[in-house]
Scaffold this motif. Structure first.
Motif: not given
Ligand code: C2E
Ligand code: MG
Ligand code: MG
Ligand code: MG
Length: 283
Positions: A43-45, A57-65, A261-266
């Protein structure tokens, strides 16, 4: 006051309902199975410029679907995969998903993507070479990528780490100290490390508008970052009072902001949309 509470509640419930993550404890064998079946992604925040309100910029955050358990947070699997020697596989998935997204979003040369690496992965020359070659194959540049290393795990055994970091820096990668301010980096180390970015830990940002001691500490960290010419990201902006405090205090500064507040990871699709819509900072 009631009106404000109601608005806050609506806002937070709206944000919470999509992409709720779970903290369930999962056995290793299930993790490895999930990796084999391609159930992990990023996901990306987005990270916003305080000055312009733009996503920079955005940060890649691992997610297990997970097919049964739903969306699982990295806290449930990163450390275990790292200990057992499977984290490289996951990081490759995260990097691949990130580079796909960068191509789809038509990332400009100024836009940056952050990827998290564990301490062990700094020793993994094969992984680092693979990341580099993936970028080149896709006509992306290491200049567009920031490697984040968590402060409290990273900088023991500095000699070897230093060589790796210097090599990465020479290739053009950005290097961030993640969760800065709660770990073990000394000022002496900061002076010598080839970093390009400091990410101020959430615990110092949360409620900063009413915590004078956090204000002083962040003031100091901003001074240091400026003197050393490092980019800065404040993590964990989750309420308007903190945002407004930072806006006033650091007007005109090159401070970047990340938080719910600005955006969750999406998911990637949603990030691409957000980048097109250029939401800006809430007022
Ligand atoms: P991190 O790198 O410091 O990432 C920021 C974490 O803070 C993310 O949690 C993000 O969802 C959360 N966050 C962002 N804004 C807010 C906010 O306003 N309030 C609150 N309470 N939290 C906020 P997430 O995605 O659960 O990731 C947790 C940690 O797991 C990351 O912390 C990072 O250390 C690690 N991690 C995530 N993905 C990877 C990966 O691909 N590789 C490695 N090695 N570690 C990863
Ligand atoms: Mg990070
Ligand atoms: Mg962090
Ligand atoms: Mg962290």
């Amino acid at each position: 006051e009631l009106q404000r509470l109601v608005t806050e509640l609506l806002l937070s419930s709206k944000l919470e309902t999509h992409h709720q993550v779970s903290d369930a404890v999962v056995p290793l064998i299930e993790m490895v199975g999930g990796l084999a079946q391609n159930q992990f992604t990023a996901y990306f925040q987005p990270i916003f410029s305080l000055k312009t309100g733009a996503i920079v910029q955005c940060e890649a955050l691992a997610r297990w679907v997970h097919p049964q358990r739903g969306l699982l947070a990295p806290g449930t699997f990163i450390d275990r995969l790292d200990q057992e020697g499977y984290l490289t596989l996951l990081t490759r998935r995260v990097a691949q998903a990130s580079f796909d997204m960068m191509q789809r979003a038509k990332f400009s040369s100024e836009m940056r993507l952050s990827i998290n690496l564990s301490r062990n992965q700094l020793e993994d020359a094969e992984l680092l070479d693979w990341i580099h070659s993936q970028l080149l194959m896709r006509h992306l540049s290491p200049q567009q990528v920031v490697l984040e290393i968590t402060e409290n795990s990273a900088f023991a055994n500095l000699g070897h780490t230093m060589t790796t970091l210097l090599r990465l820096r020479l290739r053009g990668f950005g290097l961030a100290i993640d969760d800065f301010g709660v770990g073990h980096t000394t000022m002496d180390m900061i002076k010598d490390l080839p970093m390009t970015e400091l990410k101020f830990d959430m615990s110092l940002i949360k409620n900063i508008h009413r915590e004078p001691r956090c204000q002083s500490i962040i003031d100091g960290m901003v001074r240091i970052a400026q003197e050393l010419n490092l980019r800065m990201v404040a993590e964990g902006i989750d309420n308007l009072d903190d945002l407004n405090y930072l806006r006033q205090r650091y007007a005109g500064f090159d401070l970047n902001l990340q938080g719910f507040l600005l955006s969750k990871p999406v998911p990637a699709d949603q990030l691409v949309l957000q980048m097109q819509q250029a939401p800006g900072l809430p007022s």
